[in-house]
Write a protein that holds these residues in place. Structure first.
Motif, PDB file in Angstrom:
ATOM      1  N   ILE A  61       0.838  -1.209   0.000  1.00 45.02           N
ATOM      2  CA  ILE A  61       0.000   0.000   0.000  1.00 45.02           C
ATOM      3  C   ILE A  61       0.869   1.255   0.000  1.00 45.02           C
ATOM      4  O   ILE A  61       0.605   2.222  -0.725  1.00 45.02           O
ATOM      5  N   SER A  62       1.927   1.233   0.816  1.00 44.89           N
ATOM      6  CA  SER A  62       2.826   2.385   0.883  1.00 44.89           C
ATOM      7  C   SER A  62       3.502   2.645  -0.463  1.00 44.89           C
ATOM      8  O   SER A  62       3.594   3.795  -0.915  1.00 44.89           O
ATOM      9  N   ILE A  63       3.945   1.564  -1.121  1.00 44.40           N
ATOM     10  CA  ILE A  63       4.590   1.703  -2.430  1.00 44.40           C
ATOM     11  C   ILE A  63       3.603   2.261  -3.455  1.00 44.40           C
ATOM     12  O   ILE A  63       3.936   3.142  -4.248  1.00 44.40           O
ATOM     13  N   TYR A  64       2.391   1.745  -3.441  1.00 44.52           N
ATOM     14  CA  TYR A  64       1.371   2.210  -4.389  1.00 44.52           C
ATOM     15  C   TYR A  64       1.092   3.700  -4.203  1.00 44.52           C
ATOM     16  O   TYR A  64       1.020   4.462  -5.182  1.00 44.52           O
ATOM     17  N   GLY A 350       8.229 -13.594 -23.485  1.00 48.53           N
ATOM     18  CA  GLY A 350       6.942 -12.991 -23.157  1.00 48.53           C
ATOM     19  C   GLY A 350       6.741 -11.631 -23.782  1.00 48.53           C
ATOM     20  O   GLY A 350       7.669 -10.991 -24.268  1.00 48.53           O
ATOM     21  N   GLY A 351       5.493 -11.184 -23.757  1.00 47.95           N
ATOM     22  CA  GLY A 351       5.158  -9.862 -24.277  1.00 47.95           C
ATOM     23  C   GLY A 351       5.064  -8.868 -23.140  1.00 47.95           C
ATOM     24  O   GLY A 351       5.996  -8.105 -22.878  1.00 47.95           O
ATOM     25  N   SER A 352       3.954  -8.889 -22.416  1.00 45.09           N
ATOM     26  CA  SER A 352       3.780  -8.030 -21.242  1.00 45.09           C
ATOM     27  C   SER A 352       4.159  -8.795 -19.984  1.00 45.09           C
ATOM     28  O   SER A 352       3.962 -10.009 -19.897  1.00 45.09           O
ATOM     29  N   ALA A 353       4.689  -8.077 -19.023  1.00 45.32           N
ATOM     30  CA  ALA A 353       5.124  -8.706 -17.776  1.00 45.32           C
ATOM     31  C   ALA A 353       3.933  -9.235 -16.990  1.00 45.32           C
ATOM     32  O   ALA A 353       2.851  -8.637 -16.992  1.00 45.32           O
ATOM     33  N   SER A 354       4.123 -10.351 -16.310  1.00 43.86           N
ATOM     34  CA  SER A 354       3.077 -10.912 -15.456  1.00 43.86           C
ATOM     35  C   SER A 354       2.902 -10.030 -14.221  1.00 43.86           C
ATOM     36  O   SER A 354       3.804  -9.269 -13.855  1.00 43.86           O
ATOM     37  N   PRO A 355       1.753 -10.118 -13.536  1.00 40.32           N
ATOM     38  CA  PRO A 355       1.556  -9.326 -12.312  1.00 40.32           C
ATOM     39  C   PRO A 355       2.648  -9.575 -11.276  1.00 40.32           C
ATOM     40  O   PRO A 355       3.079  -8.636 -10.592  1.00 40.32           O
ATOM     41  N   PHE A 356       3.105 -10.831 -11.156  1.00 31.07           N
ATOM     42  CA  PHE A 356       4.153 -11.142 -10.179  1.00 31.07           C
ATOM     43  C   PHE A 356       5.436 -10.393 -10.506  1.00 31.07           C
ATOM     44  O   PHE A 356       6.062  -9.784  -9.621  1.00 31.07           O
ATOM     45  N   ASP A 357       5.854 -10.406 -11.780  1.00 31.06           N
ATOM     46  CA  ASP A 357       7.083  -9.709 -12.175  1.00 31.06           C
ATOM     47  C   ASP A 357       6.936  -8.196 -12.043  1.00 31.06           C
ATOM     48  O   ASP A 357       7.891  -7.497 -11.689  1.00 31.06           O
ATOM     49  N   ARG A 358       5.751  -7.672 -12.332  1.00 30.30           N
ATOM     50  CA  ARG A 358       5.535  -6.229 -12.178  1.00 30.30           C
ATOM     51  C   ARG A 358       5.677  -5.813 -10.714  1.00 30.30           C
ATOM     52  O   ARG A 358       6.349  -4.817 -10.397  1.00 30.30           O
ATOM     53  N   ASN A 359       5.049  -6.570  -9.821  1.00 31.98           N
ATOM     54  CA  ASN A 359       5.107  -6.229  -8.400  1.00 31.98           C
ATOM     55  C   ASN A 359       6.509  -6.418  -7.833  1.00 31.98           C
ATOM     56  O   ASN A 359       6.997  -5.570  -7.070  1.00 31.98           O
ATOM     57  N   MET A 360       7.159  -7.522  -8.199  1.00 31.83           N
ATOM     58  CA  MET A 360       8.507  -7.754  -7.692  1.00 31.83           C
ATOM     59  C   MET A 360       9.480  -6.718  -8.250  1.00 31.83           C
ATOM     60  O   MET A 360      10.363  -6.229  -7.527  1.00 31.83           O
ATOM     61  N   GLY A 361       9.328  -6.357  -9.523  1.00 32.17           N
ATOM     62  CA  GLY A 361      10.177  -5.317 -10.100  1.00 32.17           C
ATOM     63  C   GLY A 361      10.002  -3.982  -9.401  1.00 32.17           C
ATOM     64  O   GLY A 361      10.973  -3.253  -9.156  1.00 32.17           O
ATOM     65  N   THR A 362       8.764  -3.663  -9.062  1.00 31.51           N
ATOM     66  CA  THR A 362       8.486  -2.408  -8.349  1.00 31.51           C
ATOM     67  C   THR A 362       9.169  -2.389  -6.987  1.00 31.51           C
ATOM     68  O   THR A 362       9.771  -1.382  -6.594  1.00 31.51           O
ATOM     69  N   LYS A 363       9.099  -3.510  -6.275  1.00 27.61           N
ATOM     70  CA  LYS A 363       9.753  -3.591  -4.962  1.00 27.61           C
ATOM     71  C   LYS A 363      11.270  -3.552  -5.099  1.00 27.61           C
ATOM     72  O   LYS A 363      11.953  -2.890  -4.305  1.00 27.61           O
ATOM     73  N   PHE A 364      11.793  -4.257  -6.096  1.00 23.98           N
ATOM     74  CA  PHE A 364      13.241  -4.262  -6.319  1.00 23.98           C
ATOM     75  C   PHE A 364      13.753  -2.849  -6.598  1.00 23.98           C
ATOM     76  O   PHE A 364      14.792  -2.432  -6.079  1.00 23.98           O
ATOM     77  N   GLY A 365      13.039  -2.107  -7.458  1.00 27.10           N
ATOM     78  CA  GLY A 365      13.468  -0.760  -7.813  1.00 27.10           C
ATOM     79  C   GLY A 365      13.516   0.167  -6.614  1.00 27.10           C
ATOM     80  O   GLY A 365      14.467   0.943  -6.437  1.00 27.10           O
ATOM     81  N   MET A 366      12.496   0.089  -5.759  1.00 29.46           N
ATOM     82  CA  MET A 366      12.467   0.934  -4.565  1.00 29.46           C
ATOM     83  C   MET A 366      13.588   0.561  -3.604  1.00 29.46           C
ATOM     84  O   MET A 366      14.278   1.449  -3.060  1.00 29.46           O
ATOM     85  N   LYS A 367      13.794  -0.738  -3.392  1.00 27.55           N
ATOM     86  CA  LYS A 367      14.868  -1.178  -2.496  1.00 27.55           C
ATOM     87  C   LYS A 367      16.241  -0.754  -3.019  1.00 27.55           C
ATOM     88  O   LYS A 367      17.119  -0.365  -2.241  1.00 27.55           O
ATOM     89  N   ALA A 368      16.432  -0.840  -4.335  1.00 28.52           N
ATOM     90  CA  ALA A 368      17.717  -0.459  -4.930  1.00 28.52           C
ATOM     91  C   ALA A 368      18.003   1.026  -4.728  1.00 28.52           C
ATOM     92  O   ALA A 368      19.132   1.422  -4.419  1.00 28.52           O
ATOM     93  N   ALA A 369      16.968   1.867  -4.910  1.00 29.42           N
ATOM     94  CA  ALA A 369      17.141   3.311  -4.723  1.00 29.42           C
ATOM     95  C   ALA A 369      17.509   3.632  -3.276  1.00 29.42           C
ATOM     96  O   ALA A 369      18.400   4.455  -3.010  1.00 29.42           O
ATOM     97  N   HIS A 370      16.838   2.996  -2.333  1.00 31.94           N
ATOM     98  CA  HIS A 370      17.143   3.227  -0.916  1.00 31.94           C
ATOM     99  C   HIS A 370      18.539   2.732  -0.561  1.00 31.94           C
ATOM    100  O   HIS A 370      19.247   3.366   0.232  1.00 31.94           O
ATOM    101  N   PHE A 371      18.952   1.612  -1.156  1.00 33.09           N
ATOM    102  CA  PHE A 371      20.292   1.071  -0.887  1.00 33.09           C
ATOM    103  C   PHE A 371      21.378   2.036  -1.356  1.00 33.09           C
ATOM    104  O   PHE A 371      22.326   2.325  -0.614  1.00 33.09           O
ATOM    105  N   LEU A 372      21.248   2.533  -2.590  1.00 37.65           N
ATOM    106  CA  LEU A 372      22.265   3.451  -3.121  1.00 37.65           C
ATOM    107  C   LEU A 372      22.298   4.764  -2.332  1.00 37.65           C
ATOM    108  O   LEU A 372      23.377   5.314  -2.091  1.00 37.65           O
ATOM    109  N   ALA A 373      21.118   5.252  -1.939  1.00 30.29           N
ATOM    110  CA  ALA A 373      21.073   6.490  -1.146  1.00 30.29           C
ATOM    111  C   ALA A 373      21.771   6.296   0.191  1.00 30.29           C
ATOM    112  O   ALA A 373      22.517   7.177   0.657  1.00 30.29           O
ATOM    113  N   LYS A 374      21.553   5.148   0.808  1.00 34.23           N
ATOM    114  CA  LYS A 374      22.182   4.856   2.101  1.00 34.23           C
ATOM    115  C   LYS A 374      23.696   4.739   1.948  1.00 34.23           C
ATOM    116  O   LYS A 374      24.454   5.251   2.780  1.00 34.23           O
TER     117      LYS A 374
END
Length: 483
Positions: A61-64, A350-374
């Motif tokens: 919910i927070s990510i959304y 594949g053509g379009s990403a599955s819901p699982f890959d979309r959600n996991m990619g979204t979480k990965f991207g946020m975690k990566a940004a926080h890691f580099l900032a830290k």
């Protein structure tokens, strides 16, 4: 297995999914939690409802709320007085979910007051200085897009030229780098880290986001794109079998991608009800193939199946390849069934990403940004050391960053069990097979026994199944049940 372990006094349990693991949970505990949520909803205590759903639900919910806005929120998580410039580059073959990760990475960085430079044309573009400042609206609609919008290639730093990459990074304002891709991305960052003594430009924080359909990257249980690929393979195999609905007694030999990694063949075999799946990790002989063919003949002759499916990893065996297996089954199965061969090729990406890959990619991207900032924040020099510092890099906010050679500054982001973790690439080098480009330990190999049992290979694999059963019993206790 829960029923086998149970006795008359055993409390009832629910088989539940916790993260990416299957767990046993107390039935009454789950009922109590459900009633608690209903009561909280009735009283309009929505924060309690979210809390009761678990940490993952609250994070989603927070990510959304953070990423779904039309523009960056005015409320940032870090002061604007401390800001950095991140670079993002794709390396390797394209995989669905990578664009979702880049979108999340860019928007998270912007919300936190940082800037992101997109590197086009992979590492060749990094050497040539093909940068573009990515704004909030630039990544709109990237979540479901397949392929790689930034462009990606398999070429590694040593091929392009480490000196060229170092010179380009030296001139650029990039303070940290996110590399998204498969085993090539892991190799690329490893080469940059190993060249830090010679090139000071590589002494910046780096993070690898795993993105490959092969799921062969060390340090993570799952990679972006592998779920979408599995969906594609299973759907294609279903259509292939359906094409023979008017024909009886036909066996399909289907080749999957994955290099030396048999993840796609094994998991799609489980999901598609395959009669066998041949992979490089599990050695097989011509005798094994003949035995499997005899089992199929018995199944067909006894009318247990009308259409069979056999999956073959593209590099399962250099001699017993897909064509050999097709010819062997065609010859040995004469008079019992006909055989057809299909090589799926790049449609598996594949053509379009599955819901699982979309959600996991979204979480990965946020975690990566926080890691580099830290990581960048930990490199900010104090006022006492700025004057004596040399070869420092300056952030947009004027902070001078000390060059780093710490192993923790270059990590692989990954999912291990139910946690997102960061593992130094220098550690992962010892946990990978560079020749076959696979991790030394692969969790999904434990599923091979289940695949074989479901395919009625009980005469061959009973012992292996019993070992897995005993192992699971010894590691589980009903005292471990939690609500």
């Amino acid at each position: 297995m829960a029923l086998v372990d149970a006795s008359g006094d055993t409390p009832a349990v629910v088989i539940a999914l916790d993260g990416n693991q299957i767990k046993r949970r107390s039935l009454m505990g789950c009922v109590k939690r459900t009633l608690y949520v209903q009561e909280a909803m009735k009283n309009k205590e929505f924060e309690k409802c979210i809390e009761a759903r678990g940490r993952s639900f609250a994070k989603n919910i927070s990510i959304y709320k953070t990423l779904s806005k039309l523009s960056p929120s005015q409320t940032t998580t870090v002061p604007h007085s401390v800001s950095f410039i991140f670079g993002v580059v794709a390396v390797g073959a394209p995989a669905c979910g990578a664009n979702a990760a880049v979108r999340s990475f860019v928007r998270t960085a912007l919300v936190d007051g940082h800037k992101v430079l997109g590197v086009y044309d992979s590492l060749a573009g990094l050497a040539a200085g093909k940068f573009q400042l990515l704004e909030w609206s630039d990544v709109h609609g990237w979540t479901g897009r397949g392929g790689s919008v930034l462009g990606t290639k398999r070429t590694l730093p040593q091929v392009i030229g480490l000196s060229k990459l170092a010179a380009s990074l030296e001139k650029s304002p990039i303070n940290a780098l996110m590399v998204i891709g498969g085993y090539e991305a892991f190799e690329a960052v490893t080469q940059l880290v190993n060249s830090r003594d010679e090139y000071k430009a590589f002494r910046i924080p780096m993070v690898v986001v795993p993105s490959t359909i092969s799921n062969n990257v060390p340090g993570t249980d799952f990679s972006l794109g592998s779920d979408t690929s599995l969906n594609e393979i299973v759907n294609i195999c279903d259509r292939i079998k359906q094409s023979a609905s008017g024909s009886k007694r036909r066996i399909f030999i289907v080749e999957t991608m994955g290099g030396y990694c048999g993840y796609l063949a094994t998991l799609s075999g489980l999901a598609g009800g395959a009669d066998a799946a041949y992979i490089n990790e599990e050695h097989f002989t011509c005798t094994d193939l003949q035995n499997d063919c005899e089992i199929l003949i018995k199944k067909v002759d006894n009318s247990e199946i009308q259409r069979g499916l056999i999956l073959v990893n593209e590099k399962a065996n250099s001699h017993y390849n897909t064509d050999f297996i097709y010819k062997l089954f065609s010859e040995e199965g004469k008079g019992h069934f006909s055989t057809r061969m299909n090589i799926l090729g790049h449609m598996q990406q594949g053509g379009s990403a599955s819901p699982f890959d979309r959600n996991m990619g979204t979480k990965f991207g946020m975690k990566a940004a926080h890691f580099l900032a830290k990581q960048c924040s930990s490199l900010i020099q104090s006022e006492d050391t700025v004057e004596s510092a040399q070869d420092t890099k300056v952030s947009p906010s004027g902070c001078q960053l000390t060059p780093t050679t710490s192993p923790d500054s270059a990590c692989m982001l990954g999912v291990q069990r139910k946690e997102i973790v960061f593992t130094p690439v220098s550690v992962l080098i010892t946990q990978a097979n560079p020749e076959k480009r696979v991790p030394l330990n692969q969790w999904w190999l434990k599923l091979r026994a289940l695949l074989k049992i479901l395919a009625r290979h009980d005469a061959v694999y009973t012992t292996e199944a019993e070992e897995d059963l005993l192992r699971s019993r010894s590691s589980f206790s009903f005292s471990d049940l939690t609500v």
